[in-house]
Design a protein around this motif. Structure first.
Motif, PDB file in Angstrom:
ATOM      1  N   LEU A 144       0.832  -1.203   0.000  1.00 32.97           N
ATOM      2  CA  LEU A 144       0.000   0.000   0.000  1.00 32.97           C
ATOM      3  C   LEU A 144       0.869   1.257   0.000  1.00 32.97           C
ATOM      4  CD1 LEU A 144      -2.671  -1.183   2.587  1.00 32.97           C
ATOM      5  CD2 LEU A 144      -3.176  -0.511   0.224  1.00 32.97           C
ATOM      6  N   ARG A 145       1.895   1.264   0.837  1.00 34.32           N
ATOM      7  CA  ARG A 145       2.774   2.446   0.905  1.00 34.32           C
ATOM      8  C   ARG A 145       3.500   2.679  -0.414  1.00 34.32           C
ATOM      9  NH1 ARG A 145       3.566   0.177   6.001  1.00 34.32           N
ATOM     10  NH2 ARG A 145       5.505  -0.865   5.345  1.00 34.32           N
ATOM     11  N   SER A 146       3.885   1.592  -1.072  1.00 33.15           N
ATOM     12  CA  SER A 146       4.582   1.742  -2.359  1.00 33.15           C
ATOM     13  C   SER A 146       3.688   2.349  -3.425  1.00 33.15           C
ATOM     14  CB  SER A 146       5.106   0.375  -2.835  1.00 33.15           C
ATOM     15  OG  SER A 146       4.044  -0.447  -3.300  1.00 33.15           O
ATOM     16  N   ARG A 147       2.374   2.267  -3.219  1.00 37.07           N
ATOM     17  CA  ARG A 147       1.413   2.869  -4.155  1.00 37.07           C
ATOM     18  C   ARG A 147       0.902   4.214  -3.645  1.00 37.07           C
ATOM     19  NH1 ARG A 147       3.379  -1.157  -6.006  1.00 37.07           N
ATOM     20  NH2 ARG A 147       2.370  -2.655  -7.399  1.00 37.07           N
ATOM     21  N   GLY A 148       1.540   4.730  -2.587  1.00 34.06           N
ATOM     22  CA  GLY A 148       1.155   6.032  -2.055  1.00 34.06           C
ATOM     23  C   GLY A 148      -0.096   6.017  -1.215  1.00 34.06           C
TER      24      GLY A 148
ATOM     25  N   ALA B 116      -2.500  -8.125  -4.617  1.00 31.27           N
ATOM     26  CA  ALA B 116      -1.871  -7.110  -5.463  1.00 31.27           C
ATOM     27  C   ALA B 116      -2.907  -6.404  -6.321  1.00 31.27           C
ATOM     28  CB  ALA B 116      -0.809  -7.771  -6.341  1.00 31.27           C
ATOM     29  N   GLN B 117      -3.870  -7.161  -6.842  1.00 26.60           N
ATOM     30  CA  GLN B 117      -4.916  -6.562  -7.670  1.00 26.60           C
ATOM     31  C   GLN B 117      -5.776  -5.597  -6.863  1.00 26.60           C
ATOM     32  OE1 GLN B 117      -6.717 -10.192  -9.102  1.00 26.60           O
ATOM     33  NE2 GLN B 117      -5.529 -10.175 -10.991  1.00 26.60           N
ATOM     34  N   GLU B 118      -6.095  -5.971  -5.614  1.00 23.59           N
ATOM     35  CA  GLU B 118      -6.907  -5.098  -4.773  1.00 23.59           C
ATOM     36  C   GLU B 118      -6.156  -3.805  -4.440  1.00 23.59           C
ATOM     37  OE1 GLU B 118      -9.883  -5.335  -4.362  1.00 23.59           O
ATOM     38  OE2 GLU B 118     -10.512  -7.418  -4.355  1.00 23.59           O
ATOM     39  N   VAL B 119      -4.859  -3.915  -4.160  1.00 23.10           N
ATOM     40  CA  VAL B 119      -4.064  -2.719  -3.858  1.00 23.10           C
ATOM     41  C   VAL B 119      -4.006  -1.805  -5.080  1.00 23.10           C
ATOM     42  CG1 VAL B 119      -1.759  -1.863  -3.301  1.00 23.10           C
ATOM     43  CG2 VAL B 119      -2.699  -3.810  -2.046  1.00 23.10           C
ATOM     44  N   ASP B 120      -3.802  -2.386  -6.262  1.00 24.28           N
ATOM     45  CA  ASP B 120      -3.764  -1.570  -7.480  1.00 24.28           C
ATOM     46  C   ASP B 120      -5.111  -0.893  -7.721  1.00 24.28           C
ATOM     47  OD1 ASP B 120      -1.155  -2.248  -7.902  1.00 24.28           O
ATOM     48  OD2 ASP B 120      -1.576  -3.810  -9.380  1.00 24.28           O
ATOM     49  N   LYS B 121      -6.195  -1.606  -7.420  1.00 21.74           N
ATOM     50  CA  LYS B 121      -7.525  -1.006  -7.594  1.00 21.74           C
ATOM     51  C   LYS B 121      -7.721   0.150  -6.622  1.00 21.74           C
ATOM     52  CE  LYS B 121     -11.257  -2.990  -6.040  1.00 21.74           C
ATOM     53  NZ  LYS B 121     -12.357  -3.956  -5.873  1.00 21.74           N
ATOM     54  N   LEU B 122      -7.279  -0.024  -5.380  1.00 19.21           N
ATOM     55  CA  LEU B 122      -7.377   1.050  -4.399  1.00 19.21           C
ATOM     56  C   LEU B 122      -6.578   2.277  -4.850  1.00 19.21           C
ATOM     57  CD1 LEU B 122      -7.008  -0.962  -1.068  1.00 19.21           C
ATOM     58  CD2 LEU B 122      -9.027   0.321  -1.787  1.00 19.21           C
ATOM     59  N   ALA B 123      -5.384   2.031  -5.398  1.00 24.72           N
ATOM     60  CA  ALA B 123      -4.553   3.145  -5.867  1.00 24.72           C
ATOM     61  C   ALA B 123      -5.258   3.918  -6.974  1.00 24.72           C
ATOM     62  CB  ALA B 123      -3.205   2.616  -6.356  1.00 24.72           C
TER      63      ALA B 123
ATOM     64  N   VAL C 297     -13.212  -2.265  -1.200  1.00 19.28           N
ATOM     65  CA  VAL C 297     -12.628  -3.538  -1.625  1.00 19.28           C
ATOM     66  C   VAL C 297     -13.702  -4.601  -1.769  1.00 19.28           C
ATOM     67  CG1 VAL C 297     -10.987  -5.357  -1.044  1.00 19.28           C
ATOM     68  CG2 VAL C 297     -10.441  -2.992  -0.525  1.00 19.28           C
ATOM     69  N   ALA C 298     -13.727  -5.216  -2.915  1.00 22.99           N
ATOM     70  CA  ALA C 298     -14.658  -6.323  -3.119  1.00 22.99           C
ATOM     71  C   ALA C 298     -14.259  -7.472  -2.225  1.00 22.99           C
ATOM     72  CB  ALA C 298     -14.640  -6.762  -4.581  1.00 22.99           C
ATOM     73  N   ASP C 299     -15.207  -8.116  -1.594  1.00 25.24           N
ATOM     74  CA  ASP C 299     -14.925  -9.233  -0.692  1.00 25.24           C
ATOM     75  C   ASP C 299     -14.421 -10.413  -1.505  1.00 25.24           C
ATOM     76  OD1 ASP C 299     -14.843 -11.220   1.169  1.00 25.24           O
ATOM     77  OD2 ASP C 299     -16.796 -10.776   2.033  1.00 25.24           O
ATOM     78  N   SER C 300     -13.175 -10.774  -1.289  1.00 24.26           N
ATOM     79  CA  SER C 300     -12.587 -11.867  -2.053  1.00 24.26           C
ATOM     80  C   SER C 300     -13.118 -13.226  -1.640  1.00 24.26           C
ATOM     81  CB  SER C 300     -11.063 -11.838  -1.914  1.00 24.26           C
ATOM     82  OG  SER C 300     -10.539 -10.725  -2.587  1.00 24.26           O
ATOM     83  N   ALA C 301     -13.978 -13.272  -0.617  1.00 24.20           N
ATOM     84  CA  ALA C 301     -14.650 -14.527  -0.313  1.00 24.20           C
ATOM     85  C   ALA C 301     -15.696 -14.823  -1.381  1.00 24.20           C
ATOM     86  CB  ALA C 301     -15.322 -14.453   1.055  1.00 24.20           C
TER      87      ALA C 301
END
Length: 346
Positions: free
Chosen positions: A155-159, A182-189, A208-212
């Protein structure tokens, strides 16, 4: 020098390319990203020519690679030569070649070795030679208790900033799936671009979409990667959510058709190129192919067609009473585990 994965990027920015790099580990996402970082650094330093050599089993032609390393570049003054070792073991001939290169690197070549598996048993004089002449970067599987720390760093690497509780919630939702994380973090960014807010649990839940809520892509990845327990859990989740089997079967049949085609191909790399299969997915297909013969893959493709017909109410006589969810689960369990093949006859 031996480097941790999180130090590689800084090292690449702060120095000219070393003669050789070894990127190794079973965490495919991290290995691919590290290899991409080396490729990007090579391009930034004017290396435009790239060769790729897949060295697997009996098809590995170390003699041809040796000749290539000593041949002058045709199109550029420098080139990046990649060696792909899915098993992480170069064998006697390969170890000798890599060690020899490290002892006397070619002035116009940077060697990048990408190993798909790694443990202490894989290391030897050849990997020590790499660490002495260049950099050895290993990635170990991210353990459950390490996921929060890994996500926080990502998360920090994506600001992005998030509270510890929000990071823990994200870790819970992705359930150890590094690619999903990784996909969820990129989507958040992407969603939070230009914002400086600190994500709390409530905001994380909203974004975040529930990955369950597993989808068919993850279902097929679990089957092809040999994860029967994950297959059963995803099937149960899809069924509980009221998903319609006919909507899933198109992807199931497509993936099984791809594997069946690869199983019959004489040249795996050429077939992957023909089918435009991403490099990041090729390791998954290789793992799947190692479990079954081409004939078995064809059989499972036929079985998938049968499940599709049952789900659409077009079952052959004698199969009308079959439960399509049960048949789909049995089929994908057989894909994941050869021991479950007997279920297909049930």
């Amino acid at each position: 020098m031996e480097l941790s994965g999180d130090r590689l990027a800084a090292q690449l920015r702060g120095e000219p390319l070393r003669p050789v790099y070894l990127i190794a580990g079973s965490e495919t996402l991290l290995v691919l990203e590290a290899a991409d970082a080396v490729r990007a650094a090579a391009r930034a330093q004017g290396i435009a020519e790239r060769e790729v050599h897949d060295m697997e089993g009996r098809d590995a032609d170390w003699g041809a690679l040796q000749a290539s390393l000593h041949a002058p570049s045709l199109f550029a003054s420098r080139r990046l030569v990649e060696i792909r070792l899915p098993t992480g073991k170069p064998g006697t001939e390969g170890a000798k070649l890599i060690s020899g290169f490290c002892a006397q690197p070619a002035a116009d070549v940077t060697l990048l070795v990408v190993a798909g598996e790694w443990s202490k048993a894989h290391a030897g004089k050849w990997s020590e030679a790499v660490a002495k002449a260049g950099h050895l970067v290993t990635f170990w599987p991210v353990k459950p208790h390490e996921m929060g720390s890994w996500l926080g760093q990502r998360l920090r690497s994506r600001g992005l900033k998030a509270t510890p509780d929000a990071i823990a919630r994200l870790a819970q939702r992705v359930e150890g799936n590094l690619l999903a994380a990784a996909q969820e973090v990129d989507k958040l960014a992407l969603l939070l671009q230009g914002q400086d807010d600190v994500l709390d649990v409530a905001r994380m839940d909203a974004l975040v979409a529930d990955s369950a809520r597993f989808d068919v892509f993850r279902l097929m990845d679990a089957a092809l990667n040999g994860q029967p327990a994950q297959v059963s859990r995803i099937v149960a989740g899809l069924q509980a959510e009221g998903e319609a089997i006919p909507a899933l079967m198109g992807m199931v049949v497509k993936e099984l058709h791809t594997v069946a085609t690869l199983a019959r191909a004489r040249d795996f790399a050429a077939e992957c190129k023909a089918q435009r299969i991403w490099e990041s997915k090729q390791a998954t297909y290789k793992r799947a192919l190692s479990r079954h013969s081409p004939e078995r893959w064809q059989r499972m493709l036929v079985e998938a067609g049968g499940v599709d017909r049952v789900a659409k109410g077009r079952a052959r006589p004698g199969r009308e009473s079959f439960d399509p969810w049960l048949q789909l689960e049995r089929l994908l369990l057989a894909v994941a585990d050869p021991g479950a093949l007997r279920l297909l006859a049930s």
